[in-house]
Design an enzyme around this catalytic site. Sequence first.
Site, PDB file in Angstrom:
ATOM      1  N   HIS A  32     -27.112  15.231  -5.230  1.00 20.09           N
ATOM      2  CA  HIS A  32     -27.932  16.259  -5.832  1.00 20.09           C
ATOM      3  C   HIS A  32     -28.794  16.969  -4.542  1.00 20.09           C
ATOM      4  CE1 HIS A  32     -26.205  15.363  -9.713  1.00 20.09           C
ATOM      5  NE2 HIS A  32     -26.670  16.465 -10.066  1.00 20.09           N
ATOM      6  N   ASN A  66     -28.362   8.297  -0.453  1.00 17.17           N
ATOM      7  CA  ASN A  66     -28.445   8.630  -1.916  1.00 17.17           C
ATOM      8  C   ASN A  66     -29.228   8.015  -2.748  1.00 17.17           C
ATOM      9  OD1 ASN A  66     -28.363  10.677  -3.746  1.00 17.17           O
ATOM     10  ND2 ASN A  66     -26.272   9.786  -4.335  1.00 17.17           N
TER      11      ASN A  66
END
Length: 355
Positions: A203, A234
């Site tokens: 995201h 991430n």
Amino acid sequence: MHFKPRFSVNTYRRRGFRLRGNTLILLLIFFLIGLFLHYGGQTKPVVAFWNDLRQVIGLGKSRSEREENNPYKAPEPRQSDPSTDVATDDQGGNVSDQSEVSDKGGNTTSTRPSRTIRFDFEKQVDFLLPAVQPGDQVIRHEGFTLRYRDEYKDADWVAYPLLDYEITGDAERKNEQFQPDLSVVNGTALSSDYTRSGYDRGHLAPAGDFKFSQRIMRETFFMSNITPQVPQFNRGIWKELEEQIRRWAVRDNGLYVLTGPVLKPGLPTIGRNNEISVPEQFYKVILYCNKPDIRMIGFLLKNEPSDSSIKQFVVPVDQIEKVTGIDFFPKLPDDLERQLESKSRSDMVEEWFSY
């Protein structure tokens, strides 16, 4: 032989309990009770369901939505599992209770400003957005705005204001699914493009920044907001940085956030149906405004695992502008913009991490 009933059928029907006018209310009550019992007496899932139902049937806005004077007013989040895909979504799936506590900022509330006063330049339309050129594809969602680069199948920036109440709500990401963004003219990448690629669906605007609204959290799962990230990056240093920014948002009563990948020709690609560029670096630019106080900080990180402190990735914002070609906060007065964007790492670390 015919027997005449000793009572009137019509009278019985009139006196009977009429379900037609009460069925919906009864079903809703039973459903809420069942939901309450299913979650072991926890009220948060029930409240979350009621808030979304209230929005659908139009029972009025919540108290937070009625706060019209909020200087950062403009939109709102946890994370889902891509089931059969090898590449998981950002932050490794489930969010632990510990990370949710850290989202609320711990004991930082004692130092947060009691009120926020806007600068005049903040009141300009699209003050938050970087400079754009004619023909740029700027996509506006309720929670955030982004510029989509079709040649990379990536957004090169995502911008949104982040308020404390937005990150401490009841929205859950576990049932959300990645989906194409129909607002993008030539279409976005597909979730299946990431299958067995070895990269997470990372995201840019985190789901965890929008916990106050399930509807707006759902927007963060549009593929226009997703980018290939190395899993350990991430779920590691990038997640740590996102959590730090949420703590600052609580401490400071709100921030402006810009984030994105560094896109350039020649990057490696993944994808079954689309060629998605895999960024080598990601950045975040954060601005705090509370007249007369203003400060800015930039982060530039390689798309790789790291055990370093996030302080090691602080860089002057003009360095990020140089590698991205993006002009951040062009509506700031020129002298102030130069002053903020050229600050040294040591000055920014002192301003942001000292309290």
